[in-house]
Scaffold this motif. Sequence first.
Motif, PDB file in Angstrom:
ATOM      1  N   LEU A 192     -22.064  23.600  65.687  1.00 58.93           N
ATOM      2  CA  LEU A 192     -20.852  23.204  66.408  1.00 58.93           C
ATOM      3  C   LEU A 192     -20.900  21.771  66.944  1.00 58.93           C
ATOM      4  CD1 LEU A 192     -19.833  26.523  68.204  1.00 58.93           C
ATOM      5  CD2 LEU A 192     -19.009  25.543  66.053  1.00 58.93           C
ATOM      6  N   PRO A 193     -22.032  21.284  67.452  1.00 61.29           N
ATOM      7  CA  PRO A 193     -22.028  19.867  67.884  1.00 61.29           C
ATOM      8  C   PRO A 193     -21.700  18.901  66.748  1.00 61.29           C
ATOM      9  CG  PRO A 193     -23.871  21.039  68.856  1.00 61.29           C
ATOM     10  CD  PRO A 193     -23.282  21.969  67.839  1.00 61.29           C
ATOM     11  N   ASP A 194     -22.284  19.116  65.577  1.00 61.71           N
ATOM     12  CA  ASP A 194     -21.972  18.253  64.434  1.00 61.71           C
ATOM     13  C   ASP A 194     -20.511  18.425  64.017  1.00 61.71           C
ATOM     14  OD1 ASP A 194     -24.506  17.209  64.332  1.00 61.71           O
ATOM     15  OD2 ASP A 194     -25.196  18.496  62.690  1.00 61.71           O
ATOM     16  N   ALA A 195     -20.015  19.647  64.070  1.00 57.80           N
ATOM     17  CA  ALA A 195     -18.614  19.883  63.716  1.00 57.80           C
ATOM     18  C   ALA A 195     -17.681  19.166  64.694  1.00 57.80           C
ATOM     19  CB  ALA A 195     -18.319  21.384  63.710  1.00 57.80           C
ATOM     20  N   ALA A 196     -18.028  19.188  65.980  1.00 59.86           N
ATOM     21  CA  ALA A 196     -17.203  18.500  66.984  1.00 59.86           C
ATOM     22  C   ALA A 196     -17.156  17.006  66.702  1.00 59.86           C
ATOM     23  CB  ALA A 196     -17.762  18.770  68.378  1.00 59.86           C
ATOM     24  N   ARG A 197     -18.298  16.435  66.382  1.00 58.74           N
ATOM     25  CA  ARG A 197     -18.323  14.997  66.092  1.00 58.74           C
ATOM     26  C   ARG A 197     -17.531  14.678  64.818  1.00 58.74           C
ATOM     27  NH1 ARG A 197     -23.519  15.582  68.493  1.00 58.74           N
ATOM     28  NH2 ARG A 197     -24.483  16.230  66.537  1.00 58.74           N
ATOM     29  N   ALA A 198     -17.629  15.557  63.838  1.00 59.88           N
ATOM     30  CA  ALA A 198     -16.871  15.336  62.600  1.00 59.88           C
ATOM     31  C   ALA A 198     -15.366  15.363  62.865  1.00 59.88           C
ATOM     32  CB  ALA A 198     -17.248  16.398  61.565  1.00 59.88           C
ATOM     33  N   LEU A 199     -14.918  16.348  63.628  1.00 64.63           N
ATOM     34  CA  LEU A 199     -13.490  16.434  63.943  1.00 64.63           C
ATOM     35  C   LEU A 199     -13.031  15.203  64.719  1.00 64.63           C
ATOM     36  CD1 LEU A 199     -13.285  20.200  65.011  1.00 64.63           C
ATOM     37  CD2 LEU A 199     -12.347  19.196  62.924  1.00 64.63           C
ATOM     38  N   ALA A 200     -13.830  14.796  65.708  1.00 64.15           N
ATOM     39  CA  ALA A 200     -13.459  13.635  66.521  1.00 64.15           C
ATOM     40  C   ALA A 200     -13.355  12.376  65.676  1.00 64.15           C
ATOM     41  CB  ALA A 200     -14.474  13.448  67.642  1.00 64.15           C
ATOM     42  N   SER A 201     -14.203  12.277  64.655  1.00 63.58           N
ATOM     43  CA  SER A 201     -14.232  11.049  63.854  1.00 63.58           C
ATOM     44  C   SER A 201     -12.928  10.825  63.101  1.00 63.58           C
ATOM     45  CB  SER A 201     -15.401  11.104  62.865  1.00 63.58           C
ATOM     46  OG  SER A 201     -15.125  11.986  61.782  1.00 63.58           O
ATOM     47  N   PHE A 202     -12.167  11.880  62.861  1.00 64.74           N
ATOM     48  CA  PHE A 202     -10.932  11.742  62.084  1.00 64.74           C
ATOM     49  C   PHE A 202      -9.761  11.199  62.919  1.00 64.74           C
ATOM     50  CE2 PHE A 202     -12.648  15.782  59.884  1.00 64.74           C
ATOM     51  CZ  PHE A 202     -13.390  15.040  58.982  1.00 64.74           C
ATOM     52  N   VAL A 203      -9.872  11.278  64.249  1.00 63.47           N
ATOM     53  CA  VAL A 203      -8.728  11.011  65.121  1.00 63.47           C
ATOM     54  C   VAL A 203      -8.551   9.507  65.332  1.00 63.47           C
ATOM     55  CG1 VAL A 203      -7.677  11.467  67.365  1.00 63.47           C
ATOM     56  CG2 VAL A 203      -9.125  13.211  66.280  1.00 63.47           C
ATOM     57  N   ALA A 204      -7.355   9.022  65.065  1.00 70.62           N
ATOM     58  CA  ALA A 204      -7.035   7.605  65.243  1.00 70.62           C
ATOM     59  C   ALA A 204      -6.886   7.288  66.728  1.00 70.62           C
ATOM     60  CB  ALA A 204      -5.734   7.281  64.505  1.00 70.62           C
ATOM     61  N   PRO A 205      -7.009   6.024  67.121  1.00 73.78           N
ATOM     62  CA  PRO A 205      -6.718   5.649  68.513  1.00 73.78           C
ATOM     63  C   PRO A 205      -5.322   6.112  68.916  1.00 73.78           C
ATOM     64  CG  PRO A 205      -7.778   3.842  67.350  1.00 73.78           C
ATOM     65  CD  PRO A 205      -7.487   4.893  66.310  1.00 73.78           C
ATOM     66  N   GLY A 206      -5.235   6.788  70.034  1.00 74.56           N
ATOM     67  CA  GLY A 206      -3.966   7.346  70.483  1.00 74.56           C
ATOM     68  C   GLY A 206      -3.646   8.689  69.862  1.00 74.56           C
ATOM     69  N   GLY A 207      -4.489   9.141  68.955  1.00 68.65           N
ATOM     70  CA  GLY A 207      -4.226  10.388  68.239  1.00 68.65           C
ATOM     71  C   GLY A 207      -4.722  11.623  68.972  1.00 68.65           C
ATOM     72  N   MET A 208      -4.441  12.783  68.363  1.00 64.98           N
ATOM     73  CA  MET A 208      -4.716  14.068  69.000  1.00 64.98           C
ATOM     74  C   MET A 208      -5.520  14.972  68.078  1.00 64.98           C
ATOM     75  SD  MET A 208      -1.991  17.087  70.039  1.00 64.98           S
ATOM     76  CE  MET A 208      -1.188  16.110  71.299  1.00 64.98           C
ATOM     77  N   LEU A 209      -6.426  15.720  68.674  1.00 59.85           N
ATOM     78  CA  LEU A 209      -7.084  16.850  68.014  1.00 59.85           C
ATOM     79  C   LEU A 209      -6.512  18.126  68.626  1.00 59.85           C
ATOM     80  CD1 LEU A 209      -9.292  18.310  66.333  1.00 59.85           C
ATOM     81  CD2 LEU A 209     -10.847  17.932  68.262  1.00 59.85           C
ATOM     82  N   LEU A 210      -5.949  18.977  67.788  1.00 55.54           N
ATOM     83  CA  LEU A 210      -5.415  20.267  68.216  1.00 55.54           C
ATOM     84  C   LEU A 210      -6.325  21.361  67.678  1.00 55.54           C
ATOM     85  CD1 LEU A 210      -3.122  22.072  69.414  1.00 55.54           C
ATOM     86  CD2 LEU A 210      -2.016  21.924  67.154  1.00 55.54           C
ATOM     87  N   VAL A 211      -6.890  22.148  68.585  1.00 58.46           N
ATOM     88  CA  VAL A 211      -7.815  23.212  68.206  1.00 58.46           C
ATOM     89  C   VAL A 211      -7.231  24.558  68.622  1.00 58.46           C
ATOM     90  CG1 VAL A 211     -10.101  24.217  68.590  1.00 58.46           C
ATOM     91  CG2 VAL A 211      -9.849  21.740  68.370  1.00 58.46           C
ATOM     92  N   ILE A 212      -7.208  25.494  67.676  1.00 55.64           N
ATOM     93  CA  ILE A 212      -6.757  26.867  67.953  1.00 55.64           C
ATOM     94  C   ILE A 212      -7.865  27.802  67.506  1.00 55.64           C
ATOM     95  CG2 ILE A 212      -5.072  28.655  67.375  1.00 55.64           C
ATOM     96  CD1 ILE A 212      -3.027  26.366  66.925  1.00 55.64           C
TER      97      ILE A 212
END
Length: 234
Positions: free
Chosen positions: A156-176
């Motif tokens: 999960l820590p690596d997965a969290a970093r991977a997800l965060a890496s995709f987000v542009a400045p000002g962008g959002m990560l939505l997790v369900i």
Amino acid sequence: MTDADFAERRARARAKLDAIDPHKREGGVDADPQRREWFEAVYQFAGDDPAGVPWAGLAPHPVLAQWLEGRSLAGLRALDVGCGLGDNAEALAKAGARVVAFDLVARAVEWARRRFPQSAIDYCAADLFQAPPEWRGAFDLVHELYTLQALPEALLPDAARALASFVAPGGMLLVISRARDEGQDVAGPPWPLTRGRIETLAVCGLRLVSLEDVPASETIVRHWRAEFRREVDR
């Protein structure tokens, strides 16, 4: 076909898949941490029957659909993580986003393309942990539903970093995700996430801006819906 028929086929498929899930037997987590072979087996065994894919609802997930109600994503670049048969990605596109949707399993991607032949979505096969470098910081909205809860705790820590890496400045990560309380035992996979685990997704410049505890209803179990934001550098 009736709902009862579909449910019966799904139950049979679920039992068959549980029997070969490496994470349900001793030593399986180390042998196949991402359950890659198992995910490939899901789509192979399913053939063309969506009942064989346990997470395929053939409609946008209700928690996502509720979030999208009255919301425009016009002009946004969106990434759908673990797209499966494509229903959530199509919902994001219907709201106006330009969507890239990926899944670990190529057969899932091919199936999604067949279901939505006129779709403008860029469906592709990719690995969350080895994603194309051009995706780094490229998306205004990254949508993740049920991938994290399918992974063992150690990833999960690596997965969290991977997800965060995709987000542009000002962008959002939505997790369900399905939800569980701290200390509550679960016989996963899947492993519903705790509030604390959701909060740890605020990494690499992401800030948690909302965390909703979505109660169980007649159609779904209890879920989390969390929004993370990457601030714009000034």
